[in-house]
Design an enzyme around this catalytic site. Structure first.
Site, PDB file in Angstrom:
ATOM      1  N   GLU A   1       0.854  -1.191   0.000  1.00 35.76           N
ATOM      2  CA  GLU A   1       0.000   0.000   0.000  1.00 35.76           C
ATOM      3  C   GLU A   1       0.884   1.234   0.000  1.00 35.76           C
ATOM      4  O   GLU A   1       1.972   1.190   0.557  1.00 35.76           O
ATOM      5  CB  GLU A   1      -0.834   0.070   1.301  1.00 35.76           C
ATOM      6  CG  GLU A   1      -1.520  -1.195   1.662  1.00 35.76           C
ATOM      7  CD  GLU A   1      -2.229  -1.101   3.018  1.00 35.76           C
ATOM      8  OE1 GLU A   1      -2.138  -0.061   3.706  1.00 35.76           O
ATOM      9  OE2 GLU A   1      -2.851  -2.099   3.392  1.00 35.76           O
TER      10      GLU A   1
ATOM     11  N   LYS B   1       2.380   4.527   1.495  1.00 30.68           N
ATOM     12  CA  LYS B   1       2.427   5.120   2.831  1.00 30.68           C
ATOM     13  C   LYS B   1       1.963   6.559   2.650  1.00 30.68           C
ATOM     14  O   LYS B   1       2.660   7.395   2.067  1.00 30.68           O
ATOM     15  CB  LYS B   1       3.823   5.063   3.437  1.00 30.68           C
ATOM     16  CG  LYS B   1       3.847   5.636   4.847  1.00 30.68           C
ATOM     17  CD  LYS B   1       4.958   5.048   5.673  1.00 30.68           C
ATOM     18  CE  LYS B   1       4.803   5.300   7.159  1.00 30.68           C
ATOM     19  NZ  LYS B   1       4.519   6.650   7.578  1.00 30.68           N
TER      20      LYS B   1
ATOM     21  N   ASP C   1       0.820  10.346   3.349  1.00 30.95           N
ATOM     22  CA  ASP C   1       1.411  11.371   4.204  1.00 30.95           C
ATOM     23  C   ASP C   1       0.326  12.259   4.796  1.00 30.95           C
ATOM     24  O   ASP C   1       0.055  13.350   4.313  1.00 30.95           O
ATOM     25  CB  ASP C   1       2.417  12.185   3.389  1.00 30.95           C
ATOM     26  CG  ASP C   1       3.520  12.725   4.254  1.00 30.95           C
ATOM     27  OD1 ASP C   1       3.515  12.451   5.467  1.00 30.95           O
ATOM     28  OD2 ASP C   1       4.386  13.439   3.725  1.00 30.95           O
TER      29      ASP C   1
ATOM     30  N   TYR D   1      -7.100   1.854   5.970  1.00 29.81           N
ATOM     31  CA  TYR D   1      -6.089   0.815   5.758  1.00 29.81           C
ATOM     32  C   TYR D   1      -6.089  -0.283   6.816  1.00 29.81           C
ATOM     33  O   TYR D   1      -5.154  -1.080   6.868  1.00 29.81           O
ATOM     34  CB  TYR D   1      -4.697   1.409   5.602  1.00 29.81           C
ATOM     35  CG  TYR D   1      -4.250   2.361   6.710  1.00 29.81           C
ATOM     36  CD1 TYR D   1      -4.189   1.955   8.032  1.00 29.81           C
ATOM     37  CD2 TYR D   1      -3.863   3.664   6.393  1.00 29.81           C
ATOM     38  CE1 TYR D   1      -3.779   2.821   9.026  1.00 29.81           C
ATOM     39  CE2 TYR D   1      -3.441   4.538   7.379  1.00 29.81           C
ATOM     40  CZ  TYR D   1      -3.399   4.112   8.695  1.00 29.81           C
ATOM     41  OH  TYR D   1      -2.991   4.970   9.666  1.00 29.81           O
TER      42      TYR D   1
ATOM     43  N   LYS E   1      10.623   3.380   2.964  1.00 26.05           N
ATOM     44  CA  LYS E   1      10.495   4.818   2.697  1.00 26.05           C
ATOM     45  C   LYS E   1      11.168   5.225   1.383  1.00 26.05           C
ATOM     46  O   LYS E   1      12.201   4.679   1.009  1.00 26.05           O
ATOM     47  CB  LYS E   1      11.132   5.612   3.851  1.00 26.05           C
ATOM     48  CG  LYS E   1      10.530   5.343   5.208  1.00 26.05           C
ATOM     49  CD  LYS E   1       9.122   5.895   5.337  1.00 26.05           C
ATOM     50  CE  LYS E   1       9.093   7.370   5.635  1.00 26.05           C
ATOM     51  NZ  LYS E   1       9.321   7.723   7.023  1.00 26.05           N
TER      52      LYS E   1
ATOM     53  N   CYS F   1      23.318  44.199 -13.711  1.00 23.68           N
ATOM     54  CA  CYS F   1      23.439  42.830 -14.218  1.00 23.68           C
ATOM     55  C   CYS F   1      24.858  42.327 -13.949  1.00 23.68           C
ATOM     56  O   CYS F   1      25.829  43.010 -14.295  1.00 23.68           O
ATOM     57  CB  CYS F   1      23.140  42.821 -15.714  1.00 23.68           C
ATOM     58  SG  CYS F   1      23.547  41.251 -16.505  1.00 23.68           S
TER      59      CYS F   1
ATOM     60  N   CYS G   1      26.644  41.880 -17.722  1.00 20.73           N
ATOM     61  CA  CYS G   1      26.976  42.999 -18.626  1.00 20.73           C
ATOM     62  C   CYS G   1      26.965  44.350 -17.902  1.00 20.73           C
ATOM     63  O   CYS G   1      27.223  45.374 -18.508  1.00 20.73           O
ATOM     64  CB  CYS G   1      26.015  43.024 -19.812  1.00 20.73           C
ATOM     65  SG  CYS G   1      24.364  43.597 -19.384  1.00 20.73           S
TER      66      CYS G   1
ATOM     67  N   CYS H   1      17.439  42.439 -16.716  1.00 15.82           N
ATOM     68  CA  CYS H   1      18.634  43.156 -17.143  1.00 15.82           C
ATOM     69  C   CYS H   1      18.226  43.980 -18.349  1.00 15.82           C
ATOM     70  O   CYS H   1      17.577  43.473 -19.265  1.00 15.82           O
ATOM     71  CB  CYS H   1      19.710  42.139 -17.523  1.00 15.82           C
ATOM     72  SG  CYS H   1      20.950  42.824 -18.619  1.00 15.82           S
TER      73      CYS H   1
ATOM     74  N   CYS I   1      23.881  42.098 -23.698  1.00 17.46           N
ATOM     75  CA  CYS I   1      24.241  41.257 -22.552  1.00 17.46           C
ATOM     76  C   CYS I   1      24.566  39.847 -23.059  1.00 17.46           C
ATOM     77  O   CYS I   1      23.718  39.183 -23.659  1.00 17.46           O
ATOM     78  CB  CYS I   1      23.072  41.213 -21.575  1.00 17.46           C
ATOM     79  SG  CYS I   1      23.370  40.097 -20.197  1.00 17.46           S
TER      80      CYS I   1
HETATM   81  S1  IVH Z   1      -0.795   0.780   9.064  1.00 11.10           S
HETATM   82  C1  IVH Z   1       0.108  -1.472  12.708  1.00 11.10           C
HETATM   83  N1  IVH Z   1      -0.882   1.677   6.611  1.00 11.10           N
HETATM   84  O1  IVH Z   1       2.089   5.531   9.200  1.00 11.10           O
HETATM   85  C2  IVH Z   1       0.101  -0.675  11.475  1.00 11.10           C
HETATM   86  N2  IVH Z   1      -0.126   3.144   8.308  1.00 11.10           N
HETATM   87  O2  IVH Z   1       4.251   4.774  11.070  1.00 11.10           O
HETATM   88  C3  IVH Z   1      -0.338   0.699  11.701  1.00 11.10           C
HETATM   89  N3  IVH Z   1       0.446   5.380   7.499  1.00 11.10           N
HETATM   90  O3  IVH Z   1       0.413   6.104  12.199  1.00 11.10           O
HETATM   91  C4  IVH Z   1      -0.425   1.572  10.558  1.00 11.10           C
HETATM   92  N4  IVH Z   1      -0.022   5.027   5.384  1.00 11.10           N
HETATM   93  O4  IVH Z   1      -0.402   7.380  10.138  1.00 11.10           O
HETATM   94  C5  IVH Z   1      -0.580   1.962   7.889  1.00 11.10           C
HETATM   95  N5  IVH Z   1      -1.024   2.344   4.370  1.00 11.10           N
HETATM   96  C6  IVH Z   1      -0.738   2.614   5.648  1.00 11.10           C
HETATM   97  C7  IVH Z   1      -0.268   3.888   6.050  1.00 11.10           C
HETATM   98  C8  IVH Z   1       0.034   4.110   7.389  1.00 11.10           C
HETATM   99  C9  IVH Z   1       0.394   5.914   6.264  1.00 11.10           C
HETATM  100  C10 IVH Z   1       0.904   6.089   8.717  1.00 11.10           C
HETATM  101  C11 IVH Z   1      -0.078   6.051   9.857  1.00 11.10           C
HETATM  102  C12 IVH Z   1       0.669   5.450  11.019  1.00 11.10           C
HETATM  103  C13 IVH Z   1       2.090   5.633  10.605  1.00 11.10           C
HETATM  104  C14 IVH Z   1       2.913   4.521  11.206  1.00 11.10           C
END
Ligand code: IVH
Length: 675
Positions: free
Chosen positions: A115, A117, A119, A227, A317, A411, A414, A429, A435
């Site tokens: 999945e 991650k 933000d 998630y 990451k 400038c 020039c 300029c 120039c």
């Molecule tokens: S699962 C036990 N899935 O990452 C697993 N977390 O470092 C708990 N996050 O607090 C989290 N995308 O805010 C999970 N696809 C994803 C995520 C995700 C972002 C964040 C979430 C969590 C932090 C953990």
């Protein structure tokens, strides 16, 4: 039935229908009706509820906004703690994780769910008998804050679950985030109102969710992807894997990220990471890596937890997009039209996957806003292929006595004065073609691929040619001789010959390319094409009045003025004359309509919406115009085609509503293909 009974029935029907369309829109990404129709249903419900306030219920779709501000957040204890994830910052760390998992499970090929991650910030939402009763932030993992009133305002969070087979108690976990477009729009709005802007979408999402006044949250474009699960009661009939439980959540009307998928084995994990990384800059929201979770719940249990993180999951990451570094100097660069761009020279820093040594500071106002000074420690950001920029200065690290940066008034190349056009942030300029920096840039532009396309005439070579005094303006390029070129650094007989050949080839061009190559201020490829089409030949363009120029599609007074002024300058007229004269002989075919007639887009009105994967919107527009189309900004009954890219919005709805032919990207490219 009584009138109140009729109203009650209609209200229920409207609620059902609104919930259904919300689900189609937010969860399935597949709306069935135009926004306008949805708005009508919604308004009807609002009106009926106003007439019958006794029928309003907390889970009515109208009840998202409107609660009074809170004095403070109540605390919520997470019955099942909200854990964090361990991180892998490299392939080796991921490999070590994979090895641990597969050894413990005694299987070589482990199945994971991969999945993005996301933000944003983690949220827990509790449904009782299908109704949203509580929503809380993660807090420290054990105790979070009650943000129910705010979460109710997020359109993609259902107030009621779909279907009837949901457990009595269902706690869903997910990430609340702010899509990039909404974030930028919010910052623009904040700036306009003199309010504070947010540094990134994550901060904006957190700031918006942790609002005491839900009316503010309601105006913030928050979204959610779910998630995982928290508490579930009864939990007997739950799916046996993470993936199946996400699909189940989707069926109950909860939004799950469309990028979620199953992967088996280490190599597939890496492939997913590479693919998502390549896709990252095109996603409409920010992500900072991939999360892999062991799919089978039985296997998850076998693996268990260490301290605050599961052993069955890891966050792989992406390289950080923001890093700290030090500004070693601030220089200014001079562009083709004399625009002065300040640049921070940085202590080399690895960010966004590359080593960065320069970052743009845009203009004088931006330097002023950041108050960046030499020796300052700054946050540098590089996202995707975007030019690195200085986000902010870490003021607490500023050295005593650091002097405020003074923008130059001459400038640096020039020494002509730097001037500001009224109402413009850009400094220029005033040296023009005197120039050498401007000359170099205009020669580079002239030679570039989309202009005269002179192969082998790269930036370095242009700089040498100008520095050595061999080339003053673009016409000198065509007078170069082989020995002169061969004598330059890193050049030899063969490369000199090739360059001369490329110069010769470039003489056979098209009028739009030539016009674009001249580098007239404000005249990009599309305008060059429109001018060529409208006037047919160069002499007509050169002698056109401002009024005649404004008659061209998409040429406004500012552009017209710029073209007009350009062709009134004796040195510009002189260069054009030399280039077209007998000695050099740049030429192009008379503009014929041949390429246009027979094209599926000839004389058609086309609207572009959403993002195309294969080309930018400008490129698509230019191609369509080449093929004789008029590219319009909005959909009406006169529109012939709407090209629908990824994440198309209301224009696609409008097209559907009016029955205008819609082309998806593939069909569009096929149609373009043969022409
Ligand atoms: S699962 C036990 N899935 O990452 C697993 N977390 O470092 C708990 N996050 O607090 C989290 N995308 O805010 C999970 N696809 C994803 C995520 C995700 C972002 C964040 C979430 C969590 C932090 C953990």
């Amino acid at each position: 039935m009584t009138r109140a009974g009729d109203a009650a029935a209609r209200i229920e029907a409207l609620r059902e229908s609104i919930r259904y369309h919300n689900y189609r829109y937010y969860v399935l990404d597949d709306p069935e009706i135009p926004d306008a129709e949805f708005d009508r249903l919604f308004r009807e419900l609002v009106e009926l509820e106003q007439q019958h306030p006794e029928l309003i219920s907390a889970d009515s779709p109208t009840q998202r906004v409107g609660a009074e501000p809170l004095a403070e957040f109540a605390k919520v204890t997470h019955v099942i703690p909200m854990l964090s994830l361990n991180n892998a910052f490299s392939e080796e760390e991921l490999a070590a994780f994979y090895k641990r998992v597969s050894e413990k499970l005694e299987t070589e090929t482990v199945e994971f769910v991969a999945e993005p991650k996301l933000d944003g910030l983690a949220l827990s939402i509790t449904y009782e008998n299908g109704k949203l009763v509580n929503a809380a932030t993660r807090g420290d993992g054990v105790t979070g804050e009650d943000v129910t009133h705010n979460v109710r305002t997020i359109d993609s969070v259902p107030l009621r679950l779909r279907g009837s087979d949901y457990p009595r108690l269902l706690e869903v976990r997910g990430e609340v985030f702010m899509p990039l477009a909404g974030f930028e729009e919010l910052n623009r709005r904040q700036q306009k109102m003199g309010e504070k802007t947010f540094a990134n979408p994550r901060n904006a999402a957190a700031g918006s969710l942790r609002q005491l006044d839900p009316r503010i949250t309601a105006q913030r474009p928050l979204q959610i992807f779910c998630y995982g699960l928290g508490q579930v009661q009864p939990d007997k009939e739950l799916p046996v894997s993470h993936y199946d439980s996400l699909m189940q959540l989707r069926q109950w009307g909860l939004r799950v990220c469309p990028e979620v998928t199953r992967v088996s084995g280490f190599k597939c994990c890496l492939d997913y990471y590479q693919n998502l990384s390549a896709k990252r800059s095109a996603l409409p929201y920010e992500i900072d890596g991939v999360v892999y979770k062991v799919n089978s719940f039985v296997q998850q249990q076998q693996l268990g937890f260490v301290s605050r993180a599961p052993r069955w999951a890891i966050a792989h990451k992406f390289p950080a997009q923001e890093e700290l570094t030090v500004v070693e100097a601030i220089d200014v660069q001079v562009g083709r039209t004399g625009a002065i761009t300040p640049v921070a020279r940085l202590k080399p820093v690895f960010v966004g996957g590359v080593t960065v040594t320069n970052a743009t500071l845009h203009n004088r106002d931006e330097i002023e806003r950041l108050d960046v000074r030499v020796d300052d420690t700054v946050i540098v950001r590089r996202a995707g292929d975007v030019i690195p920029k200085v986000v902010s200065v870490v003021k607490s690290k500023r050295k005593a006595g650091a002097r405020k940066y003074k923008f130059p008034d001459k400038c640096p190349v020039c020494h002509s004065s730097i001037v500001y056009e009224p109402e413009q942030v850009v400094a220029r300029c005033s040296g023009g073609l005197f120039c050498s920096a401007q000359r170099k840039q205009s020669i580079k532009h002239f030679a570039s691929r989309r202009a005269m396309d002179i192969e082998g005439l790269g930036d370095k070579l242009v700089e040498q040619l100008v520095d050595e005094g061999l080339v003053q303006d673009v016409s000198d390029l065509y007078r170069l001789d082989k020995t002169r070129i061969a004598g330059l650094e890193r050049m030899a007989d063969k490369s000199a010959e090739n360059l001369l050949k490329a110069l010769d080839v470039s003489k056979n061009t098209t009028l739009p390319r030539f016009l674009y190559a001249l580098g007239i201020g404000q005249v990009g490829e599309a305008t060059a094409l429109a001018l060529a089409r409208h006037f047919g030949d160069l002499d007509a363009i050169m002698s056109a009045s401002v009024e005649q120029l404004t008659a061209v599609d998409d040429v406004g007074p500012v552009v017209a003025e710029s073209i007009h002024t350009f062709f009134r300058q004796p040195h510009n007229k002189d260069i054009v004359k030399k280039l077209r004269g007998k000695t050099i002989g740049i030429h192009w075919p008379a503009l014929e309509k041949k390429q246009v007639s027979g094209s599926p887009f000839a004389d058609k009105t086309v609207v572009l919406t959403g993002t195309l994967a294969a080309m930018t919107r400008d490129q698509a527009k230019a191609r369509l115009q080449e093929l004789g189309a008029k590219v319009a900004g909005s959909v009406s009954r006169k529109t012939d085609f709407v090209v629908v890219g990824e994440d198309a919005g209301s224009k696609a709805d409008k097209a559907r509503e009016l029955g205008v032919t819609m082309l998806d990207e593939k069909t569009f490219l096929d149609k373009l293909g043969g022409h």
